[in-house]
Design an enzyme around this catalytic site. Structure first.
Site, PDB file in Angstrom:
ATOM      1  N   ARG A  70      43.357 -39.401  43.940  1.00 34.96           N
ATOM      2  CA  ARG A  70      44.117 -38.351  43.476  1.00 34.96           C
ATOM      3  C   ARG A  70      44.020 -38.091  42.001  1.00 34.96           C
ATOM      4  NH1 ARG A  70      49.350 -38.529  46.909  1.00 34.96           N
ATOM      5  NH2 ARG A  70      49.677 -36.574  45.904  1.00 34.96           N
ATOM      6  N   GLN A 101      57.241 -29.976  42.950  1.00 35.90           N
ATOM      7  CA  GLN A 101      57.319 -30.985  43.746  1.00 35.90           C
ATOM      8  C   GLN A 101      55.757 -31.716  43.517  1.00 35.90           C
ATOM      9  OE1 GLN A 101      58.364 -29.845  48.088  1.00 35.90           O
ATOM     10  NE2 GLN A 101      57.518 -28.076  46.965  1.00 35.90           N
ATOM     11  N   VAL A 103      52.757 -33.559  41.456  1.00 40.96           N
ATOM     12  CA  VAL A 103      52.266 -35.001  40.774  1.00 40.96           C
ATOM     13  C   VAL A 103      51.175 -34.875  39.845  1.00 40.96           C
ATOM     14  CG1 VAL A 103      53.768 -36.177  42.474  1.00 40.96           C
ATOM     15  CG2 VAL A 103      51.358 -36.059  42.835  1.00 40.96           C
ATOM     16  N   ASP A 104      50.488 -33.525  39.755  1.00 37.76           N
ATOM     17  CA  ASP A 104      49.337 -33.473  39.136  1.00 37.76           C
ATOM     18  C   ASP A 104      49.349 -33.393  37.790  1.00 37.76           C
ATOM     19  OD1 ASP A 104      48.812 -30.230  41.010  1.00 37.76           O
ATOM     20  OD2 ASP A 104      49.677 -30.830  39.144  1.00 37.76           O
ATOM     21  N   HIS A 119      59.142 -34.907  42.244  1.00 36.23           N
ATOM     22  CA  HIS A 119      58.623 -36.096  43.005  1.00 36.23           C
ATOM     23  C   HIS A 119      57.904 -36.978  42.038  1.00 36.23           C
ATOM     24  CE1 HIS A 119      58.650 -33.573  46.911  1.00 36.23           C
ATOM     25  NE2 HIS A 119      59.879 -34.105  46.597  1.00 36.23           N
ATOM     26  N   CYS A 130      59.407 -54.768  38.936  1.00 31.13           N
ATOM     27  CA  CYS A 130      60.554 -54.748  37.740  1.00 31.13           C
ATOM     28  C   CYS A 130      60.510 -53.290  37.024  1.00 31.13           C
ATOM     29  CB  CYS A 130      60.139 -55.809  36.712  1.00 31.13           C
ATOM     30  SG  CYS A 130      58.803 -55.376  35.662  1.00 31.13           S
ATOM     31  N   CYS A 155      51.389 -56.327  36.996  1.00 32.73           N
ATOM     32  CA  CYS A 155      52.490 -56.175  35.706  1.00 32.73           C
ATOM     33  C   CYS A 155      52.292 -57.180  34.494  1.00 32.73           C
ATOM     34  CB  CYS A 155      53.908 -56.148  36.285  1.00 32.73           C
ATOM     35  SG  CYS A 155      55.089 -55.958  35.110  1.00 32.73           S
ATOM     36  N   CYS A 158      55.923 -59.261  34.706  1.00 33.38           N
ATOM     37  CA  CYS A 158      56.312 -60.004  35.977  1.00 33.38           C
ATOM     38  C   CYS A 158      54.910 -60.343  36.596  1.00 33.38           C
ATOM     39  CB  CYS A 158      57.461 -59.639  36.754  1.00 33.38           C
ATOM     40  SG  CYS A 158      56.862 -58.089  37.730  1.00 33.38           S
TER      41      CYS A 158
HETATM   42  C1  BV8 Z   1      64.823 -38.789  50.601  1.00 34.22           C
HETATM   43  C2  BV8 Z   1      54.982 -37.545  45.806  1.00 34.22           C
HETATM   44  C3  BV8 Z   1      66.579 -39.724  51.006  1.00 34.22           C
HETATM   45  C4  BV8 Z   1      54.204 -38.561  46.713  1.00 34.22           C
HETATM   46  C5  BV8 Z   1      56.199 -36.447  47.949  1.00 34.22           C
HETATM   47  C6  BV8 Z   1      66.345 -34.058  55.176  1.00 34.22           C
HETATM   48  C7  BV8 Z   1      67.093 -34.372  53.901  1.00 34.22           C
HETATM   49  C8  BV8 Z   1      66.532 -35.484  53.523  1.00 34.22           C
HETATM   50  C9  BV8 Z   1      65.519 -36.198  53.396  1.00 34.22           C
HETATM   51  C10 BV8 Z   1      64.966 -35.857  54.621  1.00 34.22           C
HETATM   52  C11 BV8 Z   1      65.405 -34.759  55.503  1.00 34.22           C
HETATM   53  N1  BV8 Z   1      64.527 -34.875  56.658  1.00 34.22           N
HETATM   54  C12 BV8 Z   1      63.628 -35.738  56.451  1.00 34.22           C
HETATM   55  C13 BV8 Z   1      63.658 -36.528  55.280  1.00 34.22           C
HETATM   56  C14 BV8 Z   1      62.896 -37.400  54.732  1.00 34.22           C
HETATM   57  C15 BV8 Z   1      61.802 -36.946  53.942  1.00 34.22           C
HETATM   58  C16 BV8 Z   1      61.057 -35.896  54.455  1.00 34.22           C
HETATM   59  O1  BV8 Z   1      61.157 -34.596  54.033  1.00 34.22           O
HETATM   60  N2  BV8 Z   1      60.220 -35.738  55.133  1.00 34.22           N
HETATM   61  C17 BV8 Z   1      59.470 -34.706  55.688  1.00 34.22           C
HETATM   62  C18 BV8 Z   1      57.993 -35.074  56.233  1.00 34.22           C
HETATM   63  C19 BV8 Z   1      60.263 -34.003  57.070  1.00 34.22           C
HETATM   64  N3  BV8 Z   1      62.104 -36.631  52.761  1.00 34.22           N
HETATM   65  C20 BV8 Z   1      62.025 -37.865  51.862  1.00 34.22           C
HETATM   66  O2  BV8 Z   1      61.838 -38.883  52.160  1.00 34.22           O
HETATM   67  C21 BV8 Z   1      62.493 -37.841  50.224  1.00 34.22           C
HETATM   68  N4  BV8 Z   1      63.504 -38.474  49.999  1.00 34.22           N
HETATM   69  O3  BV8 Z   1      65.031 -37.758  51.171  1.00 34.22           O
HETATM   70  O4  BV8 Z   1      65.520 -39.687  50.360  1.00 34.22           O
HETATM   71  C22 BV8 Z   1      67.365 -40.961  50.579  1.00 34.22           C
HETATM   72  C23 BV8 Z   1      68.858 -40.806  50.194  1.00 34.22           C
HETATM   73  C24 BV8 Z   1      69.403 -41.800  49.554  1.00 34.22           C
HETATM   74  C25 BV8 Z   1      68.807 -43.110  49.670  1.00 34.22           C
HETATM   75  C26 BV8 Z   1      67.583 -43.124  49.843  1.00 34.22           C
HETATM   76  C27 BV8 Z   1      66.745 -42.078  50.356  1.00 34.22           C
HETATM   77  C28 BV8 Z   1      61.506 -37.882  49.517  1.00 34.22           C
HETATM   78  C29 BV8 Z   1      60.472 -37.001  49.664  1.00 34.22           C
HETATM   79  C30 BV8 Z   1      59.373 -36.917  48.612  1.00 34.22           C
HETATM   80  C31 BV8 Z   1      57.936 -37.390  49.255  1.00 34.22           C
HETATM   81  N5  BV8 Z   1      56.866 -37.380  48.130  1.00 34.22           N
HETATM   82  N6  BV8 Z   1      55.418 -36.515  46.867  1.00 34.22           N
HETATM   83  C32 BV8 Z   1      52.823 -37.835  46.682  1.00 34.22           C
HETATM   84  O5  BV8 Z   1      52.369 -36.895  46.193  1.00 34.22           O
HETATM   85  O6  BV8 Z   1      51.911 -38.774  47.206  1.00 34.22           O
HETATM   86  S1  BV8 Z   1      56.033 -35.161  48.998  1.00 34.22           S
HETATM   87  C33 BV8 Z   1      54.710 -34.324  49.131  1.00 34.22           C
HETATM   88  O7  BV8 Z   1      54.979 -33.280  49.914  1.00 34.22           O
HETATM   89  C34 BV8 Z   1      54.281 -33.492  47.774  1.00 34.22           C
HETATM   90  O8  BV8 Z   1      55.073 -33.798  46.617  1.00 34.22           O
HETATM   91  C35 BV8 Z   1      54.049 -32.154  48.202  1.00 34.22           C
HETATM   92  O9  BV8 Z   1      54.309 -31.363  47.012  1.00 34.22           O
HETATM   93  C36 BV8 Z   1      55.299 -32.154  49.070  1.00 34.22           C
HETATM   94  C37 BV8 Z   1      55.549 -30.710  49.852  1.00 34.22           C
HETATM   95  O10 BV8 Z   1      54.193 -30.354  50.248  1.00 34.22           O
HETATM   96  P1  BV8 Z   1      53.706 -29.059  49.759  1.00 34.22           P
HETATM   97  O11 BV8 Z   1      53.968 -29.189  48.314  1.00 34.22           O
HETATM   98  O12 BV8 Z   1      54.679 -27.946  50.420  1.00 34.22           O
HETATM   99  O13 BV8 Z   1      52.373 -29.052  50.246  1.00 34.22           O
HETATM  100  P2  BV8 Z   1      51.888 -28.569  51.685  1.00 34.22           P
HETATM  101  O14 BV8 Z   1      50.398 -29.101  51.688  1.00 34.22           O
HETATM  102  O15 BV8 Z   1      52.756 -29.099  52.682  1.00 34.22           O
HETATM  103  O16 BV8 Z   1      51.755 -26.971  51.631  1.00 34.22           O
HETATM  104  C38 BV8 Z   1      50.963 -26.298  50.528  1.00 34.22           C
HETATM  105  C39 BV8 Z   1      51.559 -24.881  51.141  1.00 34.22           C
HETATM  106  O17 BV8 Z   1      50.509 -24.139  49.893  1.00 34.22           O
HETATM  107  C40 BV8 Z   1      50.946 -24.211  52.328  1.00 34.22           C
HETATM  108  O18 BV8 Z   1      52.168 -23.631  52.692  1.00 34.22           O
HETATM  109  C41 BV8 Z   1      49.728 -23.390  51.933  1.00 34.22           C
HETATM  110  O19 BV8 Z   1      49.963 -22.329  52.963  1.00 34.22           O
HETATM  111  C42 BV8 Z   1      50.153 -23.071  50.550  1.00 34.22           C
HETATM  112  N7  BV8 Z   1      49.090 -22.580  49.830  1.00 34.22           N
HETATM  113  C43 BV8 Z   1      47.679 -23.150  50.063  1.00 34.22           C
HETATM  114  N8  BV8 Z   1      46.853 -22.431  49.079  1.00 34.22           N
HETATM  115  C44 BV8 Z   1      47.661 -21.650  48.454  1.00 34.22           C
HETATM  116  C45 BV8 Z   1      49.009 -21.727  48.737  1.00 34.22           C
HETATM  117  N9  BV8 Z   1      50.031 -21.214  48.126  1.00 34.22           N
HETATM  118  C46 BV8 Z   1      49.440 -20.272  47.320  1.00 34.22           C
HETATM  119  N10 BV8 Z   1      48.452 -20.194  46.684  1.00 34.22           N
HETATM  120  C47 BV8 Z   1      47.433 -20.818  47.218  1.00 34.22           C
HETATM  121  N11 BV8 Z   1      45.933 -20.637  46.727  1.00 34.22           N
HETATM  122 ZN    ZN Z   2      56.829 -56.152  36.747  1.00 35.70          ZN
END
Ligand code: BV8
Ligand code: ZN
Length: 260
Positions: A70, A101, A103-104, A119, A130, A155, A158
């Site tokens: 990626r 959101q 990361v690119d 993110h 570490c 790393c 460490c």
């Molecule tokens: C956390 C980095 C808590 C990695 C990513 C409620 C509250 C809090 C948390 C949760 C909750 N419910 C569930 C959770 C847990 C979880 C979550 O949300 N799960 C989901 C699956 C339900 N959330 C978490 O774990 C978060 N952390 O809550 O911590 C906590 C609290 C205390 C202590 C400890 C923990 C962390 C979430 C972060 C995950 N990391 N990215 C990586 O990239 O590999 S998320 C990942 O999804 C990307 O960042 C991406 O951007 C993001 C969202 O997806 P989208 O950007 O929307 O992309 P997607 O493909 O889904 O959609 C694209 C859209 O574009 C579509 O609608 C499409 O129609 C449209 N499109 C397409 N082409 C076009 C277009 N639009 C316009 N023009 C175009 N040309």
């Molecule tokens: Zn380290």
């Protein structure tokens, strides 16, 4: 007045605009959206498994290989007209906060600054143990098209495994950045949600929070999302087409207003 012209007239009066983006804003730069990024070797995996500390610990080579594939795609990609229009909008509005959101790094490469990255980034790996930042080698990783398993580097401090500098599922968002994003959302009078499925929390909460605080919410997406019923305007289409037309209409209306 059609929806796009109403949005432009709202934009002319706005004091503080928030732009909130997801993977869809980079789709026209040939960066697969988050859910499309599972082709080839990774096609049989769930992204929330690969994008998690558990996934990395259970198979570091698979996960590091996915992120290097990626990262390569993001380095080979170029910002598109949506990124460029968002960067240009910042110069003709009283205040604009960009929250992503993604990361690119494509917003940064199109000139947007600052960018609130909820993110993290593909381009700032660190030690899993570490957290020492790991200096990536110059140049573009040489990855076969379908990607491959790749052992993560170690790393220098460490010896622990190096991990991508992104926020994984189950990990908290960077506190200071999340606080800034919430503050901007609390105080803005207009929020654009562009290219996000609004499925990942707590990021997905921001447009709903803006609406609760009385802001006008505009969604730009070719597909419907859970935000549809809440948004004041749902502009159905590609970010790379809609955002340039918004920018150009705003520019001409500002020019007309300042003409003698
Ligand atoms: C956390 C980095 C808590 C990695 C990513 C409620 C509250 C809090 C948390 C949760 C909750 N419910 C569930 C959770 C847990 C979880 C979550 O949300 N799960 C989901 C699956 C339900 N959330 C978490 O774990 C978060 N952390 O809550 O911590 C906590 C609290 C205390 C202590 C400890 C923990 C962390 C979430 C972060 C995950 N990391 N990215 C990586 O990239 O590999 S998320 C990942 O999804 C990307 O960042 C991406 O951007 C993001 C969202 O997806 P989208 O950007 O929307 O992309 P997607 O493909 O889904 O959609 C694209 C859209 O574009 C579509 O609608 C499409 O129609 C449209 N499109 C397409 N082409 C076009 C277009 N639009 C316009 N023009 C175009 N040309
Ligand atoms: Zn380290």
């Amino acid at each position: 007045m059609d929806a796009l012209s109403s949005v432009v007239s709202r934009l002319q009066m706005a004091q503080h605009v928030v732009i909130f983006t997801g993977a869809g804003v980079s789709a026209e730069s040939a960066i697969p959206t988050f859910r499309d990024a599972l082709t080839g070797l990774w096609s049989r995996y769930d992204p929330s498994l690969l994008a998690s500390p558990e996934g990395f610990l259970s198979d570091p080579d698979l996960v590091w290989g996915w992120y290097e594939w990626r990262r390569r795609k993001s380095l080979l990609a170029a910002p598109n007209a949506a990124h460029r229009s968002i960067a240009a909008l910042a110069n003709c509005l009283p205040e604009l906060t960009l929250i992503t959101q993604n990361v690119d790094n494509l917003h940064e490469r199109s000139g947007s600054s600052p960018v609130l990255r909820l993110h993290g980034s593909l381009h700032h790996p660190r030690c899993f143990n570490c957290a020492t930042p790991y200096p990536l080698p110059e140049g573009i990783p040489d990855e076969p098209d379908g990607g491959r398993r790749l052992p993560p580097p170690r790393c220098g401090r460490c010896g622990g495994p190096v991990r991508p500098g992104v926020v994984w599922f189950g990990e908290s968002l960077p506190e200071p950045i999340w606080k800034q994003a919430e503050q901007a959302t609390d105080h803005c009078d207009l929020l654009f949600s562009i290219g996000t499925s609004s499925l990942v929390w707590p990021a997905a909460h921001l447009p709903f929070q803006a609406k609760q605080n009385g802001a006008t919410v505009v969604q730009v997406n070719p597909n419907a999302t859970t935000l549809d019923p809440v948004a004041d305007y749902n502009l159905r289409g590609l970010a790379g087409e809609i955002m340039p037309s918004i920018f150009h209409s705003l520019q001409s209306s500002l020019a007309a207003r300042s003409a003698p």
